[in-house]
Motif scaffolding. Sequence first.
Motif, mmCIF file in Angstrom:
data_model
loop_
_atom_site.group_PDB
_atom_site.id
_atom_site.type_symbol
_atom_site.label_atom_id
_atom_site.label_comp_id
_atom_site.label_asym_id
_atom_site.label_seq_id
_atom_site.Cartn_x
_atom_site.Cartn_y
_atom_site.Cartn_z
ATOM 1 N N LEU A 132 126.758 -48.626 14.677
ATOM 2 C CA LEU A 132 126.257 -49.508 15.731
ATOM 3 C C LEU A 132 126.410 -50.973 15.331
ATOM 4 N N SER A 133 126.004 -51.295 14.115
ATOM 5 C CA SER A 133 126.063 -52.684 13.674
ATOM 6 C C SER A 133 127.503 -53.150 13.472
ATOM 7 N N ALA A 134 128.372 -52.258 12.991
ATOM 8 C CA ALA A 134 129.780 -52.631 12.803
ATOM 9 C C ALA A 134 130.412 -53.000 14.139
ATOM 10 N N LEU A 135 130.134 -52.226 15.164
ATOM 11 C CA LEU A 135 130.634 -52.534 16.503
ATOM 12 C C LEU A 135 130.015 -53.821 17.040
ATOM 13 N N PHE A 136 128.721 -53.954 16.875
ATOM 14 C CA PHE A 136 128.011 -55.128 17.406
ATOM 15 C C PHE A 136 128.529 -56.408 16.773
ATOM 16 N N PHE A 137 128.674 -56.421 15.459
ATOM 17 C CA PHE A 137 129.109 -57.634 14.779
ATOM 18 C C PHE A 137 130.581 -57.939 15.059
ATOM 19 N N ALA A 138 131.396 -56.898 15.251
ATOM 20 C CA ALA A 138 132.800 -57.120 15.615
ATOM 21 C C ALA A 138 132.890 -57.822 16.960
ATOM 22 N N GLN A 197 123.452 -53.592 25.629
ATOM 23 C CA GLN A 197 122.738 -52.345 25.372
ATOM 24 C C GLN A 197 122.255 -52.235 23.929
ATOM 25 N N ALA A 198 123.058 -52.730 23.002
ATOM 26 C CA ALA A 198 122.794 -52.480 21.582
ATOM 27 C C ALA A 198 121.953 -53.553 20.900
ATOM 28 N N ARG A 199 121.791 -54.700 21.525
ATOM 29 C CA ARG A 199 121.131 -55.829 20.851
ATOM 30 C C ARG A 199 119.739 -55.474 20.331
ATOM 31 N N SER A 200 118.951 -54.816 21.147
ATOM 32 C CA SER A 200 117.587 -54.484 20.742
ATOM 33 C C SER A 200 117.576 -53.523 19.563
ATOM 34 N N ALA A 201 118.451 -52.526 19.593
ATOM 35 C CA ALA A 201 118.501 -51.539 18.506
ATOM 36 C C ALA A 201 118.929 -52.182 17.199
ATOM 37 N N VAL A 202 119.894 -53.082 17.248
ATOM 38 C CA VAL A 202 120.337 -53.768 16.028
ATOM 39 C C VAL A 202 119.242 -54.700 15.523
ATOM 40 N N ALA A 203 118.572 -55.381 16.447
ATOM 41 C CA ALA A 203 117.508 -56.325 16.072
ATOM 42 C C ALA A 203 116.320 -55.637 15.422
ATOM 43 N N LYS A 204 116.121 -54.355 15.715
ATOM 44 C CA LYS A 204 114.994 -53.617 15.150
ATOM 45 C C LYS A 204 115.401 -52.730 13.979
ATOM 46 N N GLY A 205 116.688 -52.627 13.714
ATOM 47 C CA GLY A 205 117.186 -51.699 12.706
ATOM 48 C C GLY A 205 117.361 -52.316 11.336
ATOM 49 N N LEU A 242 126.874 -42.463 26.891
ATOM 50 C CA LEU A 242 125.648 -41.699 26.661
ATOM 51 C C LEU A 242 124.418 -42.580 26.489
ATOM 52 N N GLY A 243 124.641 -43.818 26.090
ATOM 53 C CA GLY A 243 123.531 -44.700 25.759
ATOM 54 C C GLY A 243 123.338 -44.755 24.255
ATOM 55 N N VAL A 244 122.767 -45.836 23.781
ATOM 56 C CA VAL A 244 122.594 -46.026 22.345
ATOM 57 C C VAL A 244 121.685 -44.964 21.740
ATOM 58 N N GLU A 245 120.561 -44.708 22.371
ATOM 59 C CA GLU A 245 119.601 -43.756 21.809
ATOM 60 C C GLU A 245 120.133 -42.326 21.819
ATOM 61 N N ALA A 246 120.821 -41.944 22.897
ATOM 62 C CA ALA A 246 121.269 -40.557 23.040
ATOM 63 C C ALA A 246 122.491 -40.222 22.194
ATOM 64 N N THR A 247 123.238 -41.217 21.768
ATOM 65 C CA THR A 247 124.438 -40.966 20.973
ATOM 66 C C THR A 247 124.059 -40.485 19.578
#
Length: 204
Positions: free
Chosen positions: A65-71, A117-125, A33-38
């Motif tokens: 999101l961050s748990a997945l990204f850091f894993a 896909q998620a890097r920008s969202a995590v970096a801004k969150g 779905l994409g990060v934003e749409a989920t």
Amino acid sequence: MNQFHILEKRFPGRRAALKRDILEQALYCFIELGVEATTIEAIKARCETSVGAIYHHFGNKQGILSALFFAAQDDQRQHLDRELANTNSLREAVYSVICSYLDWVVANPEWARFLYQARSAVAKGPFQEELKDRNAKGFRELKAKLLGFGNESNSIVQPFEIVISLIVGPSENYCKAWLAGRVQTSPRDYREEFAESAWRSLQR
């Protein structure tokens, strides 16, 4: 999807089974779905658990999101560390950085796609400081490794802050194209070419 081993390493044991299931289904959602749409509701529908359980384990969507990204990030770095541990020269170390990166992407394409896909969202969150700390630590460790080969290290271009981009940039660009289907040949097939290019880019 080849994500189970990453989640099991990060959240081991039977007691973490629900947490792993939530993350697994969330990963599907983020990719499809994409990060934003989920949404939390979309994740809930896939893992067939309650919204309360999701919030209990992760707080909110950013927590998932961050748990997945850091894993994924930890698994990628552990793979790199294992490769670097066996190097005995600067050239070997540079080759290991490239080969480790390409091999990990090919072995874990869903995770790699998610990381991009998620890097920008995590970096801004809300977890941006943790991400900065992790990246800074990884940079320090790699710098220490590459500069730890005595006189060999004197050949590295300066300033050092551009070195990582010189090494990984072309490989990352190709991996993104491969994951998007714009090129068909596996990045692993070009390990030698990318590694040699990275090595030459560092020469002063």
